[in-house]
Design a protein around this motif. Structure first.
Motif, short mmCIF file in Angstrom:
data_model
loop_
_atom_site.label_atom_id
_atom_site.label_comp_id
_atom_site.label_asym_id
_atom_site.label_seq_id
_atom_site.Cartn_x
_atom_site.Cartn_y
_atom_site.Cartn_z
N PHE A 82 -6.62 -18.76 -15.27
CA PHE A 82 -6.09 -18.08 -16.45
C PHE A 82 -4.59 -18.33 -16.59
CE2 PHE A 82 -10.03 -15.78 -15.72
CZ PHE A 82 -10.52 -15.56 -17.00
N PHE A 83 -3.76 -17.43 -16.06
CA PHE A 83 -2.31 -17.52 -16.25
C PHE A 83 -1.63 -18.62 -15.44
CE2 PHE A 83 -2.08 -12.74 -17.36
CZ PHE A 83 -2.23 -13.01 -18.70
N ASP A 84 -2.21 -18.98 -14.31
CA ASP A 84 -1.56 -19.92 -13.38
C ASP A 84 -0.13 -19.45 -13.11
OD1 ASP A 84 -1.00 -22.01 -11.70
OD2 ASP A 84 -1.29 -23.58 -13.19
N ALA A 85 -0.05 -18.21 -12.61
CA ALA A 85 1.24 -17.56 -12.40
C ALA A 85 2.15 -18.30 -11.43
CB ALA A 85 1.03 -16.13 -11.90
N GLU A 86 1.57 -19.10 -10.56
CA GLU A 86 2.39 -19.88 -9.65
C GLU A 86 3.19 -20.93 -10.40
OE1 GLU A 86 1.53 -22.62 -5.82
OE2 GLU A 86 0.60 -20.62 -5.81
N GLN A 87 2.56 -21.60 -11.35
CA GLN A 87 3.24 -22.63 -12.13
C GLN A 87 3.98 -22.06 -13.34
OE1 GLN A 87 0.84 -26.03 -13.14
NE2 GLN A 87 2.41 -26.90 -14.46
N TYR A 88 3.42 -20.99 -13.96
CA TYR A 88 4.01 -20.39 -15.16
C TYR A 88 4.20 -18.89 -14.91
CZ TYR A 88 1.96 -24.68 -17.05
OH TYR A 88 1.60 -25.98 -17.28
N PRO A 89 5.21 -18.52 -14.13
CA PRO A 89 5.34 -17.12 -13.70
C PRO A 89 5.76 -16.13 -14.80
CG PRO A 89 7.21 -18.41 -12.93
CD PRO A 89 6.23 -19.38 -13.55
N THR A 90 6.30 -16.64 -15.88
CA THR A 90 6.89 -15.74 -16.87
C THR A 90 6.40 -16.05 -18.28
OG1 THR A 90 8.88 -15.66 -15.50
CG2 THR A 90 9.08 -14.83 -17.73
N ALA A 91 6.04 -15.00 -19.01
CA ALA A 91 5.82 -15.10 -20.45
C ALA A 91 7.12 -14.64 -21.11
CB ALA A 91 4.66 -14.21 -20.88
N ARG A 92 7.48 -15.27 -22.21
CA ARG A 92 8.76 -14.96 -22.87
C ARG A 92 8.58 -14.79 -24.37
NH1 ARG A 92 12.56 -15.49 -19.16
NH2 ARG A 92 12.32 -17.00 -17.49
N PHE A 93 9.43 -13.93 -24.93
CA PHE A 93 9.51 -13.77 -26.38
C PHE A 93 10.97 -13.87 -26.77
CE2 PHE A 93 10.36 -11.23 -30.14
CZ PHE A 93 9.45 -11.78 -31.04
N ALA A 94 11.26 -14.66 -27.81
CA ALA A 94 12.61 -14.76 -28.37
C ALA A 94 12.47 -14.66 -29.88
CB ALA A 94 13.27 -16.07 -27.98
N SER A 95 13.10 -13.65 -30.46
CA SER A 95 12.96 -13.44 -31.90
C SER A 95 13.66 -14.54 -32.68
CB SER A 95 13.51 -12.07 -32.30
OG SER A 95 14.90 -12.00 -32.09
N THR A 96 13.11 -14.79 -33.86
CA THR A 96 13.71 -15.78 -34.76
C THR A 96 14.06 -15.16 -36.11
OG1 THR A 96 11.50 -16.46 -35.50
CG2 THR A 96 12.50 -17.73 -33.70
N GLY A 97 13.62 -13.92 -36.35
CA GLY A 97 13.94 -13.27 -37.61
C GLY A 97 13.30 -11.91 -37.73
N LEU A 98 13.86 -11.12 -38.61
CA LEU A 98 13.34 -9.78 -38.92
C LEU A 98 13.25 -9.69 -40.43
CD1 LEU A 98 12.67 -6.89 -37.82
CD2 LEU A 98 15.08 -6.34 -38.23
N ARG A 99 12.09 -9.27 -40.93
CA ARG A 99 11.93 -9.20 -42.38
C ARG A 99 11.13 -7.96 -42.76
NH1 ARG A 99 6.71 -10.87 -43.61
NH2 ARG A 99 5.73 -12.11 -41.97
N ALA A 100 11.29 -7.57 -44.01
CA ALA A 100 10.51 -6.47 -44.55
C ALA A 100 9.20 -7.03 -45.09
CB ALA A 100 11.28 -5.77 -45.66
N ALA A 101 8.13 -6.26 -44.93
CA ALA A 101 6.83 -6.61 -45.50
C ALA A 101 6.25 -5.30 -46.02
CB ALA A 101 5.92 -7.24 -44.46
#
Length: 183
Positions: A82-101
């Motif tokens: 599944f995650f292969d945490a040894e090779q990919y230990p971290t999930a990341r989020f970086a925002s690119t914008g905020l908008r009204a909907a």
């Protein structure tokens, strides 16, 4: 849309996600008839609110910190299946914008999981700002998003004899975030 209109009370500065008062959770279909729910215990993030412009968010999750209340299942999910945490230990989020909907706010960003980055949109429920109880101002947010695990290269197939799969493709992410103003 101005920051003041979008997030009233969220003042200029750095707001750090408080992991003691926040939850990063998920649910996924199991055996086609129920859902497995879990959380990640090790995560962090920062919301930066500039003097002018829109707020930005950067967050990370240690995927091996998964907790589904079953140690064997947690170890399997952290494994290369599944995650292969040894090779990919971290999930990341970086925002690119905020908008009204409509009456909602949508935080758009790049989400990286299992070495794959895809854009996602998080519909925010902003709960406002409170003076806090001795640690400084706090702000609260909630969001839910659905991702497809296969879009992130997590493509294990565990078919059932009668059709369907042990684990569904769609994963619902649920974040309940409290952030403390640092500066």
């Amino acid at each position: 849309m101005t920051t003041a209109l979008a997030l009233p009370g969220l003042t200029t500065g750095t707001w750090v996600i408080d992991p003691v008062h926040s939850t990063v959770g998920f649910s996924v279909r199991h055996l086609m008839v129920s859902k497995v729910r879990g959380t990640f215990d090790d995560f962090s993030g920062v919301i930066t609110v500039p003097d002018a412009g829109e707020p930005s968010v950067e967050a990370s999750i240690a995927v091996a910190s998964i907790d589904t209340r079953n140690a064997d299942r947690d170890a399997h999910i952290a494994s290369a299946d599944f995650f292969d945490a040894e090779q990919y230990p971290t999930a990341r989020f970086a925002s690119t914008g905020l908008r009204a909907a409509g009456t909602n706010l949508v935080l758009e960003g790049d989400f990286t999981l299992h070495g794959v980055t895809r854009p996602i949109a998080l519909t925010l429920d902003f709960h406002g700002v409170n003076p806090g109880v001795g640690q400084g101002e706090v702000a609260g947010f909630e969001t839910t998003a659905v991702i497809n695990r296969k879009d992130f290269g997590i493509s294990i197939d565990m078919p059932l004899e009668g059709g369907g799969a042990v684990v569904g493709d769609k994963v619902t992410l649920t974040l309940e975030i409290e952030a403390v103003r640092q500066s």
